[in-house]
Design a protein around this motif. Structure first.
Motif, PDB file in Angstrom:
ATOM      1  N   ALA A  99       0.838  -1.200   0.000  1.00 50.52           N
ATOM      2  CA  ALA A  99       0.000   0.000   0.000  1.00 50.52           C
ATOM      3  C   ALA A  99       0.874   1.251   0.000  1.00 50.52           C
ATOM      4  N   THR A 100       0.368   2.284  -0.657  1.00 49.21           N
ATOM      5  CA  THR A 100       1.003   3.600  -0.615  1.00 49.21           C
ATOM      6  C   THR A 100      -0.045   4.623  -0.197  1.00 49.21           C
ATOM      7  N   VAL A 101       0.253   5.345   0.857  1.00 54.71           N
ATOM      8  CA  VAL A 101      -0.645   6.395   1.349  1.00 54.71           C
ATOM      9  C   VAL A 101      -0.051   7.754   0.987  1.00 54.71           C
ATOM     10  N   THR A 102      -0.870   8.607   0.396  1.00 50.99           N
ATOM     11  CA  THR A 102      -0.431   9.962   0.050  1.00 50.99           C
ATOM     12  C   THR A 102      -1.409  10.974   0.652  1.00 50.99           C
ATOM     13  N   GLU A 103      -0.912  12.140   0.927  1.00 51.67           N
ATOM     14  CA  GLU A 103      -1.748  13.265   1.375  1.00 51.67           C
ATOM     15  C   GLU A 103      -1.194  14.510   0.694  1.00 51.67           C
ATOM     16  N   ALA A 104      -1.837  14.887  -0.411  1.00 49.71           N
ATOM     17  CA  ALA A 104      -1.248  15.914  -1.274  1.00 49.71           C
ATOM     18  C   ALA A 104      -2.333  16.588  -2.104  1.00 49.71           C
ATOM     19  N   PRO A 105      -2.003  17.737  -2.707  1.00 42.83           N
ATOM     20  CA  PRO A 105      -2.964  18.385  -3.598  1.00 42.83           C
ATOM     21  C   PRO A 105      -3.248  17.511  -4.821  1.00 42.83           C
ATOM     22  N   SER A 106      -4.475  17.589  -5.330  1.00 44.30           N
ATOM     23  CA  SER A 106      -4.817  16.928  -6.583  1.00 44.30           C
ATOM     24  C   SER A 106      -4.305  17.772  -7.746  1.00 44.30           C
ATOM     25  N   ASN A 107      -4.554  17.323  -8.969  1.00 48.41           N
ATOM     26  CA  ASN A 107      -3.958  17.962 -10.142  1.00 48.41           C
ATOM     27  C   ASN A 107      -5.009  18.499 -11.112  1.00 48.41           C
ATOM     28  N   LYS A 108      -4.610  19.482 -11.904  1.00 50.74           N
ATOM     29  CA  LYS A 108      -5.458  19.917 -12.999  1.00 50.74           C
ATOM     30  C   LYS A 108      -5.580  18.778 -14.001  1.00 50.74           C
ATOM     31  N   ILE A 109      -6.734  18.657 -14.637  1.00 53.20           N
ATOM     32  CA  ILE A 109      -6.987  17.529 -15.520  1.00 53.20           C
ATOM     33  C   ILE A 109      -5.961  17.423 -16.644  1.00 53.20           C
ATOM     34  N   ASP A 110      -5.496  18.549 -17.166  1.00 54.58           N
ATOM     35  CA  ASP A 110      -4.529  18.520 -18.269  1.00 54.58           C
ATOM     36  C   ASP A 110      -3.155  18.012 -17.838  1.00 54.58           C
ATOM     37  N   ASP A 111      -2.924  17.968 -16.522  1.00 54.86           N
ATOM     38  CA  ASP A 111      -1.636  17.508 -16.009  1.00 54.86           C
ATOM     39  C   ASP A 111      -1.634  16.021 -15.673  1.00 54.86           C
ATOM     40  N   VAL A 112      -2.770  15.354 -15.874  1.00 56.62           N
ATOM     41  CA  VAL A 112      -2.892  13.941 -15.509  1.00 56.62           C
ATOM     42  C   VAL A 112      -3.015  13.087 -16.764  1.00 56.62           C
ATOM     43  N   LYS A 113      -2.196  12.043 -16.864  1.00 56.31           N
ATOM     44  CA  LYS A 113      -2.210  11.161 -18.026  1.00 56.31           C
ATOM     45  C   LYS A 113      -3.067   9.918 -17.768  1.00 56.31           C
ATOM     46  N   TRP A 114      -3.649   9.416 -18.845  1.00 60.62           N
ATOM     47  CA  TRP A 114      -4.295   8.106 -18.777  1.00 60.62           C
ATOM     48  C   TRP A 114      -3.198   7.050 -18.635  1.00 60.62           C
ATOM     49  N   GLU A 115      -3.477   6.005 -17.842  1.00 62.34           N
ATOM     50  CA  GLU A 115      -2.483   4.954 -17.640  1.00 62.34           C
ATOM     51  C   GLU A 115      -3.167   3.615 -17.388  1.00 62.34           C
ATOM     52  N   SER A 116      -2.416   2.547 -17.594  1.00 64.70           N
ATOM     53  CA  SER A 116      -2.844   1.214 -17.161  1.00 64.70           C
ATOM     54  C   SER A 116      -1.608   0.443 -16.747  1.00 64.70           C
ATOM     55  N   HIS A 117      -1.825  -0.708 -16.103  1.00 64.23           N
ATOM     56  CA  HIS A 117      -0.718  -1.509 -15.581  1.00 64.23           C
ATOM     57  C   HIS A 117      -0.890  -2.971 -15.979  1.00 64.23           C
ATOM     58  N   ARG A 118       0.205  -3.692 -16.080  1.00 63.54           N
ATOM     59  CA  ARG A 118       0.150  -5.115 -16.415  1.00 63.54           C
ATOM     60  C   ARG A 118       0.476  -6.011 -15.231  1.00 63.54           C
ATOM     61  N   LYS A 119       1.445  -5.598 -14.422  1.00 61.57           N
ATOM     62  CA  LYS A 119       1.914  -6.455 -13.334  1.00 61.57           C
ATOM     63  C   LYS A 119       1.026  -6.374 -12.106  1.00 61.57           C
ATOM     64  N   TYR A 120       0.497  -5.174 -11.844  1.00 68.58           N
ATOM     65  CA  TYR A 120      -0.301  -4.962 -10.636  1.00 68.58           C
ATOM     66  C   TYR A 120      -1.690  -4.431 -10.964  1.00 68.58           C
ATOM     67  N   ILE A 121      -2.643  -4.851 -10.150  1.00 71.26           N
ATOM     68  CA  ILE A 121      -3.999  -4.296 -10.158  1.00 71.26           C
ATOM     69  C   ILE A 121      -4.025  -3.187  -9.111  1.00 71.26           C
ATOM     70  N   ASP A 122      -4.672  -2.088  -9.432  1.00 73.52           N
ATOM     71  CA  ASP A 122      -4.795  -0.958  -8.502  1.00 73.52           C
ATOM     72  C   ASP A 122      -6.102  -1.029  -7.719  1.00 73.52           C
ATOM     73  N   LEU A 123      -6.005  -0.955  -6.402  1.00 69.46           N
ATOM     74  CA  LEU A 123      -7.159  -0.672  -5.548  1.00 69.46           C
ATOM     75  C   LEU A 123      -6.947   0.748  -5.037  1.00 69.46           C
ATOM     76  N   GLN A 124      -7.866   1.651  -5.358  1.00 69.09           N
ATOM     77  CA  GLN A 124      -7.716   3.044  -4.965  1.00 69.09           C
ATOM     78  C   GLN A 124      -8.903   3.481  -4.103  1.00 69.09           C
ATOM     79  N   TYR A 125      -8.566   4.129  -2.983  1.00 69.47           N
ATOM     80  CA  TYR A 125      -9.609   4.602  -2.067  1.00 69.47           C
ATOM     81  C   TYR A 125      -9.234   5.970  -1.502  1.00 69.47           C
ATOM     82  N   ILE A 126     -10.204   6.872  -1.507  1.00 72.35           N
ATOM     83  CA  ILE A 126     -10.009   8.220  -0.957  1.00 72.35           C
ATOM     84  C   ILE A 126     -10.368   8.206   0.530  1.00 72.35           C
ATOM     85  N   ILE A 127      -9.379   8.474   1.366  1.00 73.66           N
ATOM     86  CA  ILE A 127      -9.587   8.476   2.816  1.00 73.66           C
ATOM     87  C   ILE A 127     -10.217   9.787   3.279  1.00 73.66           C
TER      88      ILE A 127
END
Length: 202
Positions: A99-127
């Motif tokens: 697990a990786t926990v972050t606490e940081a500002p979010s990003n403008k939409i133009d600064d975020v890239k579409w991505e996918s992964h092959r080795k790992y499945i992502d479980l993402q949850y907003i605390i």
């Protein structure tokens, strides 16, 4: 020439493996999968809900292939006090689940890239807070950066969801996703991402 043939064979194997991850066995019906998800035995008592965008077939297949890894991930979510968990990396099952926990500002939409992964499945949850997450079919997206460091980047057309408390997202190898997009009024977001290996090594 021989080197090229070996590289091509590796690429074909990787592609075929990713496809098999998503192929529901003929003996399992959509109704069976839906009942399994609704029954929530997979959750181990975790109160969080599965986001409606999650591919239930992929979840069913991945869970039953590596049940111990998924059970460890859900147990971590259930047993930790997420509100007080400090930012950082937390091993759960060696390199297979962490697990990786972050606490940081979010990003403008133009600064975020579409991505996918092959080795790992992502479980993402907003605390704490809210962010917007895009979800798209990777097979219909255009690759802008080839596979490297367990990530592929794309141009894609997808659906966007507001992620907050109570529901977690799952992103499988065929799911292009665009997370950490700023929602107005939420300057800092606390988030946990659990990486679950597609195939166990032990």
């Amino acid at each position: 020439m021989r080197y090229t043939a070996i590289i091509c064979a590796i690429i074909l194997f990787t592609i075929s493996f990713s496809c098999r991850v998503l192929q529901l066995p003929q003996t399992v019906s959509k109704k069976t999968v839906s009942k399994w998800v609704d029954k929530r035995e997979w959750s181990g008592g975790l109160s969080l809900n599965l986001h409606p965008s999650v591919n239930q077939d992929s979840f069913y297949i991945a869970y039953h292939r590596t049940k111990k890894l998924w059970d460890a991930a859900f147990a971590f979510l259930k047993n930790q006090d997420l509100d007080t968990l400090k930012p950082g990396k937390y091993p759960i099952v060696g390199d297979e689940v962490f697990a990786t926990v972050t606490e940081a500002p979010s990003n403008k939409i133009d600064d975020v890239k579409w991505e996918s992964h092959r080795k790992y499945i992502d479980l993402q949850y907003i605390i704490k807070g809210k962010e917007m997450i895009g979800v798209a079919d990777a097979s219909k997206a255009t690759i802008t950066k080839p596979y490297s460091g367990d990530a592929i980047n794309y141009n894609a057309e997808g659906k966007y969801y507001i992620a907050g408390q109570g529901e977690f997202f799952l992103f499988f190898p065929n799911d292009a996703h665009r997370p950490t997009i700023k929602v107005e009024g939420y300057d800092v977001v606390k988030k946990i991402v659990i990486k679950i290996q597609v195939a166990a090594t032990r």
